[in-house]
Design an enzyme around this catalytic site. Structure first.
Site, short mmCIF file in Angstrom:
data_model
loop_
_atom_site.label_atom_id
_atom_site.label_comp_id
_atom_site.label_asym_id
_atom_site.label_seq_id
_atom_site.Cartn_x
_atom_site.Cartn_y
_atom_site.Cartn_z
N CYS A 67 0.81 -1.22 0.00
CA CYS A 67 0.00 0.00 0.00
C CYS A 67 0.84 1.26 0.00
O CYS A 67 0.31 2.36 -0.10
CB CYS A 67 -0.96 -0.02 1.18
SG CYS A 67 -2.04 -1.47 1.11
N HIS B 93 -9.15 3.51 -0.69
CA HIS B 93 -7.74 3.17 -0.80
C HIS B 93 -7.41 2.45 -2.10
O HIS B 93 -7.08 1.28 -2.12
CB HIS B 93 -7.38 2.31 0.43
CG HIS B 93 -5.93 2.00 0.54
ND1 HIS B 93 -4.93 2.73 -0.07
CD2 HIS B 93 -5.29 1.01 1.23
CE1 HIS B 93 -3.76 2.19 0.22
NE2 HIS B 93 -3.94 1.15 1.00
#
Lengths: 401, 485
Positions: free
Chosen positions: A88, A346
């Site tokens: 991420c 996200h």
């Protein structure tokens, strides 16, 4: 002796798409959208970009491997284009590639761009994948991201002897605050304020995290064009310039997963990267000197422990700081002034760059008063990839000169 | 002297009251009410005959040096693999060496005693130690008698020529192609012929035949036995057999039908385990199996028995119970009804056998390493020591962690993860002696857990690949089952 890249890299322009369920846009459309805005903001032409990095994590969805998907979507003309993945934190890794290219003198102007089209995966949350290798498929738990981060809460509660209902109160405030901020932001995915009662009463996803303790699932892209200070002065002679003050990455050693020292209630890489970043930026007391933060609030508990890992809150002191409003938009250090991952969702490759986009625009004073941070000096981004037991953390600090 | 030197039992935690089955399925087949007494043990969603055999084997091998095991035999009629030695999975999980004999015993419900006889003969010929593990998880169709009667369990005995607790004195076998129950090679559910025939011409004929043969062979009288252990699912036949054997009721071992159900290949050994828990020195034990014939075995309990009456065996597993409160859950867990587990339940996980072989010590036996330089225990085995202050290269000694136990370090219950028993409970576990691992928890709810709580490790089905019919196994943490004295 290496000195880092402080003041060697200027953000010349940035772009960020509306994040959300972009059913009508493919990854290529999203890339074009953020890139076009960045190009306009930078005041340059596409041919001025000499090298590019694209951050993507889930290559299986739309993008494939390598960087040709992005280079073809943007029709860059045979310049170096590299795909980076570091979980991420991939967005910040793309930024690091571009920043290092400029700082090293290899390029005058470079592009960092990130994208993810999560809404084509069919999953609620991130799709299952053998993200940690095939051996983990054979022996690892039947886990998801919320479950992995939820364990921070059980360990934090036990370590600090804070009953779970008290801790839940603090993480509820984290999500409540981000929804307050996100509601004001036209590019956020989730734009509704929610009450603390709604947050507390939401269905459980992974104990003790409920639905509102988890960030959204979105499509989106963000981009940054960086250059040397000399080039920036030439292109924007009269504008204030946002400079990289520090950019540090720390990656797990296996100590967290296997050794007996980690407390389970913190993220070691955040501690390591932030200390290095403060040193690089010349920051002695982050609680006093940092003006605002965009941190990796994939889950509310992540944001809570991050406040301590960054050295902003004292050990065990994050719940009190959070509940006192210290990190609210009108608090001492606004955290997630744009609404964070909580409200943006996200899209992995884009998130790190989306954080920088917010800090960049805040530093330039571009936002309307209702969501502007007052007189910011240093803005910090914290982009965390992986899970608490094995991860990648980047901490970047930006300032305006 | 050759004989049994240890024993272990295993009954899965979940028990299904038979009235729940009747309540759900009695509308279809009201006659199942005749078997609706007590409860049956039901394997958890991540258990099968291999895992229950391992659990019983772990119970049996408490305190036993795994390096001293020379043979591992596995008996079942519900093996997950037709080609791949199931016993080697069991042996690997039990921490046995590679240089052992292993074999699967299958095909009939007397396969458990067939394995035991082979182990006794192995030790008589070669000395050493042979471990027998038996388990079964047989299925009857919904609303069948078999569904009512069958239960899931495992049992294990160790045979050796030292420290014998029950000396092997002799045996007699009969083998018949008497097809009372059967499953073809491609059949999931048990099929049976008429029950009166099975009762009168099967149990009531062959068990006495085998016992009489044993007595004739060794000049014994059935009344000479102090403990009589044999499975029989029919009360009527049981009465008749007891009469023929002149067995007073207190000599006859409880059939465990009301608490476990008929656990197939494991059942005679499971009942033997229960008998050994309370056996007294000098007692003569008669063990008879039933299924395609019978094996009758004669044991005599030695003075060593007290040393093994330390809590091991089936009783503590029987006491560790939880109600399986609905029939549908049982159907889903046993693969009898398809359930929606969402897109995450459809993830294709391909087994890479070369990787499995390379890592088989970790995957099957939960072996880790201990650094010779700094003593740090770690799992999986690392080439470079994880201790930041050590980092020695290639200094690891293997260490078997499956029987070490540990404690909860972090945990959660995950509703997003695909599971037929949500939430998926998992977390970080600290091994006793050092090292941590992120692993699944099972046989518990998230409410049962707290940081620091002691756990044991239990070999379980990690995931099943329906596309390739592959069952993969690994260890999970379960709340500690209590110290054996």
């Amino acid at each position: 002796m290496a000195k880092g890249i402080r003041d060697k890299v200027v953000i010349l322009g940035m772009g960020c798409t509306k994040f959300g369920e972009r059913w009508d846009a493919g990854s290529d459309d999203l890339l074009v959208e953020s890139f076009t805005e960045a190009l306009q903001d930078a005041g340059i032409e596409k041919k001025d970009i000499q090298a590019a990095w694209v951050g993507i994590h889930i290559d299986e969805v739309n993008i494939g491997k390598g960087a040709t998907y992005a280079s073809i979507a943007l029709h860059t003309q045979f310049i170096p284009f590299t795909r980076v993945d570091n979980f991420c934190a991939s967005g910040t890794e793309a930024f690091r590639g571009a920043a290092y290219a400029v700082a090293s003198g290899a390029c005058d102007i470079a592009l960092a761009i990130g994208v993810e089209k999560l809404k084509d995966t069919g999953y609620g949350g991130l799709p299952d994948s053998p993200a940690f290798g095939q051996e983990v498929v054979m022996v690892g738990p039947n886990a998801t991201a919320p479950g992995m981060f939820a364990q921070l809460a059980t360990a934090y509660s036990a370590k600090n002897k804070i009953p779970m209902d008290k801790l839940k109160e603090a993480i509820t405030h984290v999500s409540w605050k981000s929804h307050q901020n996100g509601a004001k932001n036209p590019r956020a995915h989730l734009r509704r304020e929610v009450s603390k009662e709604q947050i507390m009463g939401a269905p459980m996803v992974a104990y003790p995290l409920g639905l509102f303790d988890c960030c959204g699932v979105s499509d989106g892209s963000a981009a940054a064009i960086v250059c040397t200070p000399a080039v920036a002065k030439k292109i924007k002679p009269n504008d204030p310039l946002v400079k990289v003050k520090a950019l540090q990455i720390s990656v797990s050693s296996g100590e967290e997963a296997m050794f007996d020292r980690w407390d389970g209630a913190s993220v070691i890489t955040t501690r390591t990267a932030s200390r290095k970043a403060y040193k690089e930026a010349g920051i002695k007391n982050p609680r006093e000197e940092i003006s605002m933060m965009e941190v990796h609030d994939c889950f509310s508990i992540t944001e809570l422990v991050t406040m301590e890992d960054l050295g902003i809150s004292p050990p065990g002191g994050a719940p009190e700081d959070i509940l006192s409003g210290f990190f609210d938009l009108d608090g001492q250090i606004p955290c997630q002034p744009d609404g964070g991952l909580k409200c943006f969702g996200h899209p992995i490759g884009a998130s790190g760059l989306r954080m920088i986009y917010e800090i960049y625009n805040q530093l330039l004073g571009r936002w309307p008063e209702d969501r502007a941070v007052k007189n910011p000096k240093f803005g910090l981004t914290h982009n965390l990839g992986g899970v608490p037991t094995q991860n990648v953390c980047s901490v970047a600090i930006f300032g305006v000169d | 002297m050759v004989g049994i030197s240890s024993f272990g039992g295993y009954v899965p935690r979940y028990r299904l009251n038979r009235m729940i089955i009747f309540g759900s399925m009695g509308w279809l087949n009201p006659v199942i009410i005749t078997n609706a007494r007590g409860e049956k043990a039901v394997a958890n969603f991540d258990e099968d005959s291999v895992t229950m055999a391992v659990a019983a084997g772990m119970d049996c091998l408490r305190g036993v040096d795994r390096a001293g095991i020379d043979a591992v035999y596995f008996a079942t009629t519900t093996a997950p693999y037709r080609e791949r030695q199931n016993a080697n999975i069991v042996a690997g999980a039990l921490g046995a060496r590679d240089e052992i004999r292993s074999a699967d015993f299958a095909g009939s419900l007397k396969s458990g005693t067939s394995a035991l006889l082979s182990a006794l003969e192995f030790v008589a010929c070669n000395g050493g130690r042979a471990v027998v593990c038996a388990a079964d998880s047989r299925l009857g169709k919904m609303a069948s008698t078999q569904e009512m009667v069958f239960g899931d369990a495992g049992a294990s005995v160790m045979v050796s020529d030292q420290d014998v607790i029950a000396e092997y004195k002799g045996c007699f076998s009969v083998s018949h192609d008497f097809v009372d129950h059967l499953r073809g090679a491609n059949t999931k559910y048990n099929r049976m012929w008429e029950e009166r025939w099975i009762r009168d011409m099967g149990y009531a004929k062959f068990i006495p035949q085998a016992v009489q043969g044993l007595c004739d062979k060794y000049g014994l009288n059935p009344a000479d036995f102090d403990r009589i252990v044999y499975p029989c699912i029919y009360g009527g036949a049981r009465k008749k057999i007891n009469g023929l054997l002149q067995a007073e009721p207190e000599k006859v071992q409880d059939d465990m039908l009301a608490t476990v159900g008929d656990s197939g290949s494991a059942h005679p050994l499971l009942m033997l385990t229960a008998a050994l828990e309370t056996a007294q020195p000098g007692q003569k034990i008669l063990l008879v199996s039933y299924g395609s014939g019978c094996d009758a075995l004669w044991f005599e309990v030695t003075d060593n028995i007290a040393s093994m009456q330390d809590g091991r065996g089936v009783s503590r597993w029987l006491a560790r119970r939880a109600d399986l409160d609905n029939y549908q859950k049982y159907l889903v867990w046993r693969g009898m009804a398809p359930a929606e587990t969402g897109i995450r339940g459809e993830t294709d996980k391909e087994t890479r056998w070369s990787l499995v072989w390379r890592e088989h010590k970790t995957i099957l036996g939960l072996w880790g390493g201990r650094c010779r330089k700094c003593g740090t225990q770690q799992v999986p085995m690392q080439r470079i020591c994880v201790n930041p202050d050590c980092q020695a290269l290639d200094e690891m000694d293997p260490v078997y962690l499956a029987d070490k136990g540990g404690k909860v370090f972090t945990y959660t219950g995950d509703m997003l993860a695909a599971s037929v028993s949500p939430p998926a409970v998992y977390g970080n576990v600290e091994f006793n002696g050092g090292g941590r691992m992120l692993m699944d928890f099972t046989d518990c709810t998230v409410e049962d857990l707290s940081v620091g709580m002691p756990v044991d490790f239990s070999f379980r089905v990690k995931f099943y690949d329906p596309k390739r019919d592959i069952t993969n196994y690994f260890w999970k943490a379960i709340p500690a089952t209590g110290e054996v004295k």
